[in-house]
Design an enzyme around this catalytic site. Structure first.
Site, PDB file in Angstrom:
ATOM      1  N   ASN A  40      -0.019 -11.198   0.693  1.00  0.00           N
ATOM      2  CA  ASN A  40       0.796 -10.378  -0.215  1.00  0.00           C
ATOM      3  C   ASN A  40       2.235 -10.882  -0.153  1.00  0.00           C
ATOM      4  OD1 ASN A  40       2.668  -8.305  -0.964  1.00  0.00           O
ATOM      5  ND2 ASN A  40       0.985  -6.842  -0.968  1.00  0.00           N
ATOM      6  N   ASP A  63       4.915  -9.705  -1.945  1.00  0.00           N
ATOM      7  CA  ASP A  63       5.901  -8.761  -2.496  1.00  0.00           C
ATOM      8  C   ASP A  63       7.265  -8.868  -1.818  1.00  0.00           C
ATOM      9  OD1 ASP A  63       3.910  -7.790  -4.106  1.00  0.00           O
ATOM     10  OD2 ASP A  63       3.564  -5.961  -2.947  1.00  0.00           O
ATOM     11  N   HIS A  64       7.253  -9.043  -0.488  1.00  0.00           N
ATOM     12  CA  HIS A  64       8.536  -8.975   0.228  1.00  0.00           C
ATOM     13  C   HIS A  64       9.406 -10.204   0.021  1.00  0.00           C
ATOM     14  CE1 HIS A  64       7.596  -5.147   1.646  1.00  0.00           C
ATOM     15  NE2 HIS A  64       6.557  -5.526   2.347  1.00  0.00           N
ATOM     16  N   ARG A  92      19.720  -9.810  -3.893  1.00  0.00           N
ATOM     17  CA  ARG A  92      20.892 -10.497  -4.421  1.00  0.00           C
ATOM     18  C   ARG A  92      20.841 -10.652  -5.952  1.00  0.00           C
ATOM     19  NH1 ARG A  92      24.503 -13.732  -1.364  1.00  0.00           N
ATOM     20  NH2 ARG A  92      25.036 -12.405   0.392  1.00  0.00           N
ATOM     21  N   HIS A 105       2.060  -6.864  -6.080  1.00  0.00           N
ATOM     22  CA  HIS A 105       1.999  -5.476  -6.550  1.00  0.00           C
ATOM     23  C   HIS A 105       3.069  -5.274  -7.614  1.00  0.00           C
ATOM     24  CE1 HIS A 105       1.967  -0.930  -5.229  1.00  0.00           C
ATOM     25  NE2 HIS A 105       1.785  -1.087  -6.521  1.00  0.00           N
ATOM     26  N   ARG A 165       4.880  -2.806  -9.391  1.00  0.00           N
ATOM     27  CA  ARG A 165       5.126  -1.364  -9.332  1.00  0.00           C
ATOM     28  C   ARG A 165       5.777  -0.864 -10.612  1.00  0.00           C
ATOM     29  NH1 ARG A 165       5.500   1.999  -4.948  1.00  0.00           N
ATOM     30  NH2 ARG A 165       4.519   1.182  -3.079  1.00  0.00           N
ATOM     31  N   ARG A 213      10.256  -2.767  -8.236  1.00  0.00           N
ATOM     32  CA  ARG A 213      11.216  -2.947  -7.139  1.00  0.00           C
ATOM     33  C   ARG A 213      11.086  -4.308  -6.462  1.00  0.00           C
ATOM     34  NH1 ARG A 213       8.735   1.095  -2.596  1.00  0.00           N
ATOM     35  NH2 ARG A 213       8.939   2.591  -4.276  1.00  0.00           N
ATOM     36  N   HIS A 214       9.910  -4.926  -6.551  1.00  0.00           N
ATOM     37  CA  HIS A 214       9.820  -6.297  -6.025  1.00  0.00           C
ATOM     38  C   HIS A 214       9.317  -7.278  -7.096  1.00  0.00           C
ATOM     39  CE1 HIS A 214       6.034  -4.464  -4.876  1.00  0.00           C
ATOM     40  NE2 HIS A 214       6.515  -3.901  -3.808  1.00  0.00           N
ATOM     41  N   GLU A 256      -2.095  -6.005  -7.691  1.00  0.00           N
ATOM     42  CA  GLU A 256      -2.168  -4.631  -7.182  1.00  0.00           C
ATOM     43  C   GLU A 256      -1.420  -3.742  -8.160  1.00  0.00           C
ATOM     44  OE1 GLU A 256      -1.301  -4.567  -2.959  1.00  0.00           O
ATOM     45  OE2 GLU A 256      -0.622  -2.503  -3.175  1.00  0.00           O
ATOM     46  N   THR A 272       6.125   2.143   0.994  1.00  0.00           N
ATOM     47  CA  THR A 272       4.965   1.284   0.753  1.00  0.00           C
ATOM     48  C   THR A 272       3.782   2.199   0.423  1.00  0.00           C
ATOM     49  OG1 THR A 272       3.542  -0.451   1.695  1.00  0.00           O
ATOM     50  CG2 THR A 272       4.360   1.218   3.218  1.00  0.00           C
ATOM     51  N   THR A 273       2.655   1.608   0.013  1.00  0.00           N
ATOM     52  CA  THR A 273       1.486   2.415  -0.340  1.00  0.00           C
ATOM     53  C   THR A 273       1.080   3.261   0.863  1.00  0.00           C
ATOM     54  OG1 THR A 273       0.826   0.540  -1.679  1.00  0.00           O
ATOM     55  CG2 THR A 273      -0.790   2.277  -1.403  1.00  0.00           C
ATOM     56  N   GLU A 293     -11.166  -1.993  -1.011  1.00  0.00           N
ATOM     57  CA  GLU A 293     -10.295  -2.504   0.044  1.00  0.00           C
ATOM     58  C   GLU A 293     -10.059  -1.333   0.992  1.00  0.00           C
ATOM     59  OE1 GLU A 293      -6.898  -4.950  -0.914  1.00  0.00           O
ATOM     60  OE2 GLU A 293      -5.800  -4.190   0.822  1.00  0.00           O
ATOM     61  N   HIS A 314      -3.444  -3.519   5.152  1.00  0.00           N
ATOM     62  CA  HIS A 314      -2.283  -2.637   5.322  1.00  0.00           C
ATOM     63  C   HIS A 314      -1.946  -2.478   6.805  1.00  0.00           C
ATOM     64  CE1 HIS A 314       0.857   0.190   4.475  1.00  0.00           C
ATOM     65  NE2 HIS A 314       0.672  -0.027   3.180  1.00  0.00           N
ATOM     66  N   GLY A 315      -0.796  -2.982   7.159  1.00  0.00           N
ATOM     67  CA  GLY A 315      -0.300  -2.831   8.529  1.00  0.00           C
ATOM     68  C   GLY A 315      -0.922  -3.796   9.528  1.00  0.00           C
ATOM     69  N   GLY A 357       0.599  -8.822   4.300  1.00  0.00           N
ATOM     70  CA  GLY A 357       1.895  -9.199   3.759  1.00  0.00           C
ATOM     71  C   GLY A 357       3.031  -9.115   4.752  1.00  0.00           C
ATOM     72  N   HIS A 358       3.400  -7.898   5.114  1.00  0.00           N
ATOM     73  CA  HIS A 358       4.653  -7.670   5.834  1.00  0.00           C
ATOM     74  C   HIS A 358       4.759  -8.468   7.130  1.00  0.00           C
ATOM     75  CE1 HIS A 358       7.680  -5.281   8.088  1.00  0.00           C
ATOM     76  NE2 HIS A 358       8.265  -5.322   6.917  1.00  0.00           N
TER      77      HIS A 358
HETATM   78  N1  PXP Z   1      -3.363  -3.963   0.707  1.00  0.00           N
HETATM   79  C1  PXP Z   1      -2.772  -3.022  -0.067  1.00  0.00           C
HETATM   80  C2  PXP Z   1      -3.619  -2.298  -1.042  1.00  0.00           C
HETATM   81  C3  PXP Z   1      -1.389  -2.757   0.036  1.00  0.00           C
HETATM   82  O1  PXP Z   1      -0.824  -1.809  -0.735  1.00  0.00           O
HETATM   83  C4  PXP Z   1      -0.623  -3.509   0.934  1.00  0.00           C
HETATM   84  C5  PXP Z   1       0.855  -3.294   1.021  1.00  0.00           C
HETATM   85  O2  PXP Z   1       1.467  -3.647  -0.164  1.00  0.00           O
HETATM   86  C6  PXP Z   1      -1.276  -4.490   1.710  1.00  0.00           C
HETATM   87  C7  PXP Z   1      -2.649  -4.678   1.601  1.00  0.00           C
HETATM   88  C8  PXP Z   1      -0.532  -5.337   2.685  1.00  0.00           C
HETATM   89  O3  PXP Z   1       0.008  -4.520   3.677  1.00  0.00           O
HETATM   90  P1  PXP Z   1       1.041  -5.123   4.707  1.00  0.00           P
HETATM   91  O4  PXP Z   1       2.243  -5.554   3.939  1.00  0.00           O
HETATM   92  O5  PXP Z   1       1.315  -3.984   5.640  1.00  0.00           O
HETATM   93  O6  PXP Z   1       0.374  -6.291   5.380  1.00  0.00           O
END
Ligand code: PXP
Length: 236
Positions: free
Chosen positions: A6, A8-9, A17, A42, A44, A48-49, A69, A99-100, A150, A190-191, A212-213
């Protein structure tokens, strides 16, 4: 097991910036070159990203699959039908959230989601539903026409290293087994991070993880030394 990244970040940092760097499209290409089997972005409601132009650019350059997403809204359905990503992952979306926060309530809006998915599936887009590892939600997901779920690994990630870890892990294992038995392909995310991800390999029937994160966070440190050295060369 496959790894979707992911990005997004990368866009979050760019937007801080308002310029062009870091470029999320280039980031996606680096992820692909290094083993990512799909790229998640994603889009949104508040943009935002990722921006609409990012999604279009990703569709042009990606060699692997774009997993878009998005929320269950008319606007997003229209965009997906126009762009035709390889897959969409439907998530709940609240404006105020960082976040979600939780899985989609599929059981509570079965008809709405079934109707929403239909044109997407008919267009050849794979549909994944982001759900908590709960039997009721998995059974409902299997009735919508979606091909994937998922599993939300947020509870497991929070509980990792505590007395609740095993319960949250068991919930993911049971949900994955059930989803697979009902004919769904199973992703999770996620996480997840460098400490807790190893247990995902023990979960039966998992197809792809979406992370992602933690990857983007680690990239700051694995790349910082080189970035400083290069600037030092230029200014000395
Ligand atoms: N899957 C879904 C559906 C999400 O919403 C996210 C966060 O955007 C992720 C996976 C990835 O999560 P993380 O950034 O915590 O790894």
């Amino acid at each position: 097991m496959l790894l979707g990244v992911n990005i997004d970040h990368i866009a979050t940092l760019r937007n801080a910036r308002g310029g062009f760097e870091p470029d999320p499209i280039l980031a996606a290409e680096v992820c692909e070159e290094n083993g990512a089997t799909s790229i998640t972005a994603h889009l949104r409601e508040d943009r935002r990203h990722m921006k609409d132009s990012d999604i279009k650019a990703l569709m042009k350059v990606l060699k692997t699959n774009l997993n878009l997403e998005m929320a269950v809204t008319d606007e997003m359905q229209k965009i997906a039908l126009e762009i035709k990503p390889h897959s969409v992952c439907l998530v709940p979306e609240k404006r105020q959230e960082v976040t979600t926060e939780g899985g989609l309530d599929v059981a509570g809006q079965l008809l709405r989601i079934t109707n929403f998915i239909q044109p997407l599936v008919e267009t050849g887009i794979y549909v994944s539903l982001f759900v908590d590892p709960v039997e009721e939600q998995i059974r409902a997901a299997a009735n919508t026409g979606a091909q994937f779920v998922e599993l939300h690994t947020g509870q497991y990630s929070i509980a990792f290293g505590t007395s609740e870890e095993q319960n949250t892990f068991n919930a993911l294992s049971e949900a994955s087994r059930l989803a697979h038995a009902l004919g769904l392909k199973v992703n999770a995310g996620h996480g997840l991070n460098y400490q807790n991800v190893h247990r995902m390999r023990q979960i039966p029937d998992l197809y792809e993880l979406n992370i992602g994160h933690s990857i983007i966070s680690r990239a700051v440190f694995t790349g910082l030394a080189q970035a400083v050295k290069e600037m030092k060369e230029l200014v000395k």
